[in-house]
Write a protein that holds these residues in place. Structure first.
Motif, PDB file in Angstrom:
ATOM      1  N   TYR A  92       3.527 -17.545   0.178  1.00 29.07           N
ATOM      2  CA  TYR A  92       2.953 -16.372  -0.508  1.00 29.07           C
ATOM      3  C   TYR A  92       2.595 -15.306   0.521  1.00 29.07           C
ATOM      4  CZ  TYR A  92      -0.864 -13.563  -2.538  1.00 29.07           C
ATOM      5  OH  TYR A  92      -1.672 -12.530  -2.952  1.00 29.07           O
ATOM      6  N   HIS A  93       2.881 -14.052   0.192  1.00 33.23           N
ATOM      7  CA  HIS A  93       2.485 -12.960   1.071  1.00 33.23           C
ATOM      8  C   HIS A  93       1.527 -11.973   0.401  1.00 33.23           C
ATOM      9  CE1 HIS A  93       4.907 -13.933   4.539  1.00 33.23           C
ATOM     10  NE2 HIS A  93       5.947 -14.127   3.773  1.00 33.23           N
ATOM     11  N   GLU A  94       1.765 -11.654  -0.865  1.00 30.38           N
ATOM     12  CA  GLU A  94       0.927 -10.637  -1.504  1.00 30.38           C
ATOM     13  C   GLU A  94       1.205 -10.584  -2.996  1.00 30.38           C
ATOM     14  OE1 GLU A  94       0.122  -5.774  -1.086  1.00 30.38           O
ATOM     15  OE2 GLU A  94       1.782  -6.733  -0.006  1.00 30.38           O
ATOM     16  N   ALA A  95       0.220 -10.125  -3.770  1.00 31.79           N
ATOM     17  CA  ALA A  95       0.415  -9.836  -5.185  1.00 31.79           C
ATOM     18  C   ALA A  95      -0.351  -8.559  -5.496  1.00 31.79           C
ATOM     19  CB  ALA A  95      -0.095 -10.981  -6.055  1.00 31.79           C
ATOM     20  N   PHE A  96       0.257  -7.693  -6.288  1.00 31.60           N
ATOM     21  CA  PHE A  96      -0.434  -6.454  -6.652  1.00 31.60           C
ATOM     22  C   PHE A  96       0.061  -5.959  -8.010  1.00 31.60           C
ATOM     23  CE2 PHE A  96       3.251  -5.366  -4.066  1.00 31.60           C
ATOM     24  CZ  PHE A  96       3.868  -4.318  -4.751  1.00 31.60           C
ATOM     25  N   LEU A  97      -0.819  -5.218  -8.675  1.00 35.03           N
ATOM     26  CA  LEU A  97      -0.503  -4.624  -9.968  1.00 35.03           C
ATOM     27  C   LEU A  97      -0.031  -3.200  -9.726  1.00 35.03           C
ATOM     28  CD1 LEU A  97      -0.633  -5.320 -13.006  1.00 35.03           C
ATOM     29  CD2 LEU A  97      -2.887  -4.237 -13.055  1.00 35.03           C
ATOM     30  N   ASP A  98       1.155  -2.900 -10.213  1.00 33.34           N
ATOM     31  CA  ASP A  98       1.779  -1.599  -9.991  1.00 33.34           C
ATOM     32  C   ASP A  98       2.125  -0.999 -11.347  1.00 33.34           C
ATOM     33  OD1 ASP A  98       3.020   0.584  -8.917  1.00 33.34           O
ATOM     34  OD2 ASP A  98       4.722  -0.490  -8.060  1.00 33.34           O
ATOM     35  N   GLN A 101       3.671  -3.325 -13.975  1.00 34.90           N
ATOM     36  CA  GLN A 101       4.359  -4.408 -13.288  1.00 34.90           C
ATOM     37  C   GLN A 101       3.420  -5.237 -12.412  1.00 34.90           C
ATOM     38  OE1 GLN A 101       7.595  -5.027 -13.908  1.00 34.90           O
ATOM     39  NE2 GLN A 101       7.688  -3.256 -15.291  1.00 34.90           N
ATOM     40  N   LEU A 102       3.464  -6.555 -12.600  1.00 35.33           N
ATOM     41  CA  LEU A 102       2.760  -7.463 -11.716  1.00 35.33           C
ATOM     42  C   LEU A 102       3.772  -7.930 -10.684  1.00 35.33           C
ATOM     43  CD1 LEU A 102       0.208  -9.061 -11.009  1.00 35.33           C
ATOM     44  CD2 LEU A 102       1.011 -10.873 -12.559  1.00 35.33           C
ATOM     45  N   CYS A 103       3.505  -7.646  -9.424  1.00 36.35           N
ATOM     46  CA  CYS A 103       4.453  -7.938  -8.350  1.00 36.35           C
ATOM     47  C   CYS A 103       3.934  -9.060  -7.457  1.00 36.35           C
ATOM     48  CB  CYS A 103       4.698  -6.690  -7.501  1.00 36.35           C
ATOM     49  SG  CYS A 103       5.376  -5.279  -8.431  1.00 36.35           S
ATOM     50  N   ILE A 104       4.823  -9.976  -7.095  1.00 33.33           N
ATOM     51  CA  ILE A 104       4.503 -11.054  -6.162  1.00 33.33           C
ATOM     52  C   ILE A 104       5.480 -10.973  -5.006  1.00 33.33           C
ATOM     53  CG2 ILE A 104       4.042 -13.506  -5.886  1.00 33.33           C
ATOM     54  CD1 ILE A 104       4.131 -13.805  -8.914  1.00 33.33           C
ATOM     55  N   VAL A 105       4.957 -10.849  -3.802  1.00 38.55           N
ATOM     56  CA  VAL A 105       5.795 -10.808  -2.604  1.00 38.55           C
ATOM     57  C   VAL A 105       5.769 -12.192  -1.972  1.00 38.55           C
ATOM     58  CG1 VAL A 105       6.218  -9.678  -0.390  1.00 38.55           C
ATOM     59  CG2 VAL A 105       5.169  -8.388  -2.274  1.00 38.55           C
TER      60      VAL A 105
END
Length: 355
Positions: A92-98, A101-105
């Motif tokens: 896991y590197h990061e998660a953010f709400l855009d 869109q819910l993004c998971i890096v």
């Protein structure tokens, strides 16, 4: 040879539609290079992070179109992925709400997933070398051991969820339907039918040994390029799985040690399937560990090693502050959520578009 899926309160605020004139955070921080996959779970891209030039996999899903249960599953995946640190589990590197869109890096595996190589090998009529099967199998066991030691059942072990990185390093990925159980067993019938164990077909409680059945199916598939239980209907598939009968491996194609290990995993009685610790301690497995990167899972980790359940606020836009900290090499994160699921950030988390 490189071988290469959230119930909201009824009065909960939905995310606002993305303004077409508003530049998404995704595109200000990442360069989207390639579409890797698309399905009901969302869309996955290969991206380049502009600040460090690193290549990552980014999964995005439209939370506005998700059901409440789907939103919970998406956040649960982030929570579990961020909790497990092991070289044989996708990082896991990061998660953010855009906006919506819910993004998971996540870590990017340049060689794709095992289904790609099974398909290619089948097309070429070229069998997997046994040494490669052992190398991959041992690493999958190590990744699963790390999940199980944190009380996490994967529940969807299959070739599409096993990824291959550089130097044939294999990683367990896609924790979309994984579940943490503190005690007892899970009861929800879920998974991919061809890899579901008998206990699920009989609607019985199940535990970590369900992953071992799926691992046995995967091992069989690596040796034959076909699933052990094939059927034209779900009813027929259920009957075949409950019978435990499958086509034998061609004699002489692989060693008896490998075949017997596969057979031990495909035991109808879950109590008879060997635990991962015992599998990895087998002399034959130890023999094949030469050259395989080995890292043992931590024994009986304390509960605080796993992120607490992330509570979803009625106003989804507040979710950003409750997601696990970003984790990039050489960069400090934002801390962990407290008992209420709120991160006490060392640094302000990135602003979500649409606030």
């Amino acid at each position: 040879m490189a071988a290469k899926g959230i119930h909201f309160e009824a009065d909960g605020a939905e995310p606002e539609d993305q303004d077409a004139s508003q530049q998404r955070e995704l595109f200000t921080r990442f360069e989207v290079q390639k579409l890797l996959g698309k399905g009901s779970y969302g869309t996955v891209y290969r991206v380049k992070r502009l600040s460090d030039g690193g290549i990552y996999a980014l999964k995005e899903a439209d939370v506005k179109k998700m059901s409440q249960v789907e939103r919970m599953d998406a956040v649960n995946e982030i929570r579990l992925l961020a909790s497990v640190k092991h070289p044989n589990v996708i990082k896991y590197h990061e998660a953010f709400l855009d906006g919506n869109q819910l993004c998971i890096v996540m870590e990017y595996a340049p060689n794709g997933d095992l289904s790609r190589f099974i398909k290619k090998g089948n097309e070429l009529k070229k069998a997997f070398p046994e040494e490669i099967i052992w190398r991959y199998f041992i690493q999958i066991c190590q990744g699963l051991q790390s999940l199980h030691s944190n009380q996490i059942i994967h529940r969807d072990i299959k070739p599409m969820n096993i990824f291959v990185g550089d130097h044939d390093v294999v990683k367990v990925g896609d924790l979309g339907i994984a579940k943490m159980i503190k005690e007892g067993c899970a009861k929800t019938q879920i998974g991919t039918p061809h890899y579901m164990p008998p206990e699920l077909w009989m609607n019985r409680p199940y535990s970590f040994s369900s992953d071992l059945w799926a691992l046995g199916c995967l091992l069989y598939e690596l040796m034959t390029y076909r699933v052990p239980f094939e059927a034209k209907s779900m009813g027929e598939l259920r009957t075949k799985v409950l019978s435990g009968r499958y086509r034998p491996i061609t004699p002489g194609k692989y060693t008896n040690d490998l075949i017997m290990l596969m057979q031990s995993l495909l035991q109808l009685n879950p109590a008879r399937r060997p635990e991962l610790d015992k599998i990895l301690a087998l002399p034959i497995v130890q023999k094949h560990m030469n050259g395989v990167p080995v890292k043992k899972a931590e024994k009986a980790p304390s509960e605080h090693n796993v992120y607490s359940t992330i509570k979803i606020p009625s106003d989804l836009r507040l979710l950003q502050g409750r997601l696990p900290a970003a984790e990039y090499e050489g960069e400090k994160g934002h801390g962990k959520p407290d008992a209420d699921g709120v991160i006490k950030a060392k640094h302000a988390p990135p602003a979500a578009v649409g606030h």
